[in-house]
Design a protein around this motif. Structure first.
Motif, PDB file in Angstrom:
ATOM      1  N   UNK A  88       0.849  -1.196   0.000  1.00  0.00           N
ATOM      2  CA  UNK A  88       0.000   0.000   0.000  1.00  0.00           C
ATOM      3  C   UNK A  88       0.878   1.237   0.000  1.00  0.00           C
ATOM      4  N   UNK A  89       0.528   2.195  -0.854  1.00  0.00           N
ATOM      5  CA  UNK A  89       1.244   3.468  -0.921  1.00  0.00           C
ATOM      6  C   UNK A  89       0.242   4.617  -0.885  1.00  0.00           C
ATOM      7  N   UNK A  90       0.724   5.756  -0.414  1.00  0.00           N
ATOM      8  CA  UNK A  90       0.028   7.040  -0.511  1.00  0.00           C
ATOM      9  C   UNK A  90       0.534   7.742  -1.758  1.00  0.00           C
ATOM     10  N   UNK A  91      -0.288   8.571  -2.355  1.00  0.00           N
ATOM     11  CA  UNK A  91       0.169   9.430  -3.445  1.00  0.00           C
ATOM     12  C   UNK A  91      -0.726  10.663  -3.489  1.00  0.00           C
ATOM     13  N   UNK A  92      -0.208  11.700  -4.067  1.00  0.00           N
ATOM     14  CA  UNK A  92      -0.931  12.968  -4.183  1.00  0.00           C
ATOM     15  C   UNK A  92      -1.547  13.088  -5.571  1.00  0.00           C
ATOM     16  N   UNK A  93      -2.810  13.518  -5.591  1.00  0.00           N
ATOM     17  CA  UNK A  93      -3.508  13.823  -6.840  1.00  0.00           C
ATOM     18  C   UNK A  93      -3.745  15.322  -6.865  1.00  0.00           C
ATOM     19  N   UNK A  94      -3.372  15.954  -7.954  1.00  0.00           N
ATOM     20  CA  UNK A  94      -3.611  17.392  -8.091  1.00  0.00           C
ATOM     21  C   UNK A  94      -5.119  17.647  -8.105  1.00  0.00           C
ATOM     22  N   UNK A  95      -5.572  18.619  -7.356  1.00  0.00           N
ATOM     23  CA  UNK A  95      -6.997  18.951  -7.302  1.00  0.00           C
ATOM     24  C   UNK A  95      -7.523  19.279  -8.694  1.00  0.00           C
ATOM     25  N   UNK A  96      -8.767  18.905  -8.907  1.00  0.00           N
ATOM     26  CA  UNK A  96      -9.422  19.183 -10.175  1.00  0.00           C
ATOM     27  C   UNK A  96      -9.384  18.008 -11.142  1.00  0.00           C
ATOM     28  N   UNK A  97      -8.524  17.032 -10.891  1.00  0.00           N
ATOM     29  CA  UNK A  97      -8.487  15.848 -11.755  1.00  0.00           C
ATOM     30  C   UNK A  97      -9.706  14.965 -11.450  1.00  0.00           C
ATOM     31  N   UNK A  98     -10.234  14.342 -12.467  1.00  0.00           N
ATOM     32  CA  UNK A  98     -11.399  13.469 -12.331  1.00  0.00           C
ATOM     33  C   UNK A  98     -11.017  12.083 -12.851  1.00  0.00           C
ATOM     34  N   UNK A  99     -11.228  11.039 -12.029  1.00  0.00           N
ATOM     35  CA  UNK A  99     -10.897   9.694 -12.516  1.00  0.00           C
ATOM     36  C   UNK A  99     -11.846   9.271 -13.633  1.00  0.00           C
ATOM     37  N   UNK A 100     -11.285   8.588 -14.627  1.00  0.00           N
ATOM     38  CA  UNK A 100     -12.064   8.076 -15.754  1.00  0.00           C
ATOM     39  C   UNK A 100     -11.952   6.557 -15.775  1.00  0.00           C
ATOM     40  N   UNK A 101     -12.932   5.918 -16.342  1.00  0.00           N
ATOM     41  CA  UNK A 101     -12.897   4.462 -16.487  1.00  0.00           C
ATOM     42  C   UNK A 101     -12.157   4.158 -17.785  1.00  0.00           C
ATOM     43  N   UNK A 102     -10.871   3.829 -17.670  1.00  0.00           N
ATOM     44  CA  UNK A 102     -10.057   3.558 -18.844  1.00  0.00           C
ATOM     45  C   UNK A 102      -9.936   2.068 -19.141  1.00  0.00           C
ATOM     46  N   UNK A 103     -10.342   1.245 -18.197  1.00  0.00           N
ATOM     47  CA  UNK A 103     -10.359  -0.207 -18.386  1.00  0.00           C
ATOM     48  C   UNK A 103     -11.758  -0.715 -18.024  1.00  0.00           C
ATOM     49  N   UNK A 104     -12.744  -0.472 -18.916  1.00  0.00           N
ATOM     50  CA  UNK A 104     -14.133  -0.809 -18.584  1.00  0.00           C
ATOM     51  C   UNK A 104     -14.382  -2.299 -18.361  1.00  0.00           C
ATOM     52  N   UNK A 105     -13.492  -3.147 -18.825  1.00  0.00           N
ATOM     53  CA  UNK A 105     -13.630  -4.581 -18.567  1.00  0.00           C
ATOM     54  C   UNK A 105     -13.151  -4.952 -17.164  1.00  0.00           C
ATOM     55  N   UNK A 106     -12.485  -4.017 -16.472  1.00  0.00           N
ATOM     56  CA  UNK A 106     -11.948  -4.290 -15.135  1.00  0.00           C
ATOM     57  C   UNK A 106     -12.594  -3.459 -14.033  1.00  0.00           C
ATOM     58  N   UNK A 107     -13.210  -2.322 -14.396  1.00  0.00           N
ATOM     59  CA  UNK A 107     -13.765  -1.423 -13.380  1.00  0.00           C
ATOM     60  C   UNK A 107     -15.080  -0.822 -13.860  1.00  0.00           C
ATOM     61  N   UNK A 108     -16.117  -0.915 -13.001  1.00  0.00           N
ATOM     62  CA  UNK A 108     -17.437  -0.389 -13.349  1.00  0.00           C
ATOM     63  C   UNK A 108     -17.567   1.097 -13.048  1.00  0.00           C
ATOM     64  N   UNK A 109     -16.848   1.559 -12.019  1.00  0.00           N
ATOM     65  CA  UNK A 109     -17.030   2.950 -11.577  1.00  0.00           C
ATOM     66  C   UNK A 109     -15.881   3.334 -10.651  1.00  0.00           C
ATOM     67  N   UNK A 110     -15.520   4.613 -10.661  1.00  0.00           N
ATOM     68  CA  UNK A 110     -14.582   5.195  -9.692  1.00  0.00           C
ATOM     69  C   UNK A 110     -15.331   6.235  -8.886  1.00  0.00           C
ATOM     70  N   UNK A 111     -14.988   6.347  -7.606  1.00  0.00           N
ATOM     71  CA  UNK A 111     -15.557   7.431  -6.800  1.00  0.00           C
ATOM     72  C   UNK A 111     -14.567   7.848  -5.715  1.00  0.00           C
ATOM     73  N   UNK A 112     -14.706   9.087  -5.284  1.00  0.00           N
ATOM     74  CA  UNK A 112     -13.889   9.628  -4.196  1.00  0.00           C
ATOM     75  C   UNK A 112     -14.572   9.303  -2.875  1.00  0.00           C
ATOM     76  N   UNK A 113     -13.819   8.818  -1.894  1.00  0.00           N
ATOM     77  CA  UNK A 113     -14.366   8.568  -0.560  1.00  0.00           C
ATOM     78  C   UNK A 113     -13.342   8.993   0.490  1.00  0.00           C
TER      79      UNK A 113
END
Length: 162
Positions: A88-113
């Protein structure tokens, strides 16, 4: 005889400035239907950090930086006859970026929690397991369950400057 090898996976807490991170609902492989962090298999001669950057970009399109090792868990998936060590690692995401489903056969949805929401989902899982019923809320991928069971003191968070 089946060849049972231990594999190494990298799971990424891709955190924004609110200390929210991305989780996705898995599909099409072991753990289908469960919620997991972005990540994947460590490749030969690859650092944890490079694996995290590569996998997050491939799966979500997010650019991450300041990747830091958090902990590791031992994850045996009996039903799938798989055994992983998950880094497990931590990483920083620049604010304003939105996750996209780039591997639709592997992931149904992304969400921030938030960490609190993830802990709440795990608490519902533990309670349901004690009562012998199906848990309400997000069903978590085994490495996340292992994280709560094996590393109870852990809390992902950004360090340093924003």
């Amino acid at each position: 005889m089946t060849n049972l090898n231990v594999r190494v996976g990298v799971a990424v807490f891709a955190l924004n400035s609110k200390n929210e991170f991305v989780v996705g609902q898995r599909k099409g492989s072991h753990g289908a239907g469960t919620w997991a962090l972005p990540g994947g298999h460590l490749e030969f001669n690859e650092s944890f950090e490079k694996c995290a950057i590569r996998e997050v970009k491939e799966e979500t399109g997010l650019d991450i930086s300041d990747v830091q090792f958090l902990t590791a868990t031992n994850d045996v998936m009996h039903d799938d006859k798989k055994h992983y060590v998950t880094i497990f690692v931590n990483a920083r995401v620049r604010d304003g970026q939105v996750p996209r489903i780039l591997e639709p056969n592997k992931c149904a949805e992304w969400r921030w929690i938030s960490w609190e929401e993830l802990k709440g989902d795990h608490a519902k899982f533990v309670e349901a397991q004690k009562e012998g019923r199906e848990a309400e809320g997000k069903k978590l991928f085994i490495p996340i369950i292992s994280l709560f069971e094996q590393r109870q003191e852990l809390k992902p968070r950004l360090s340093g400057k924003q």
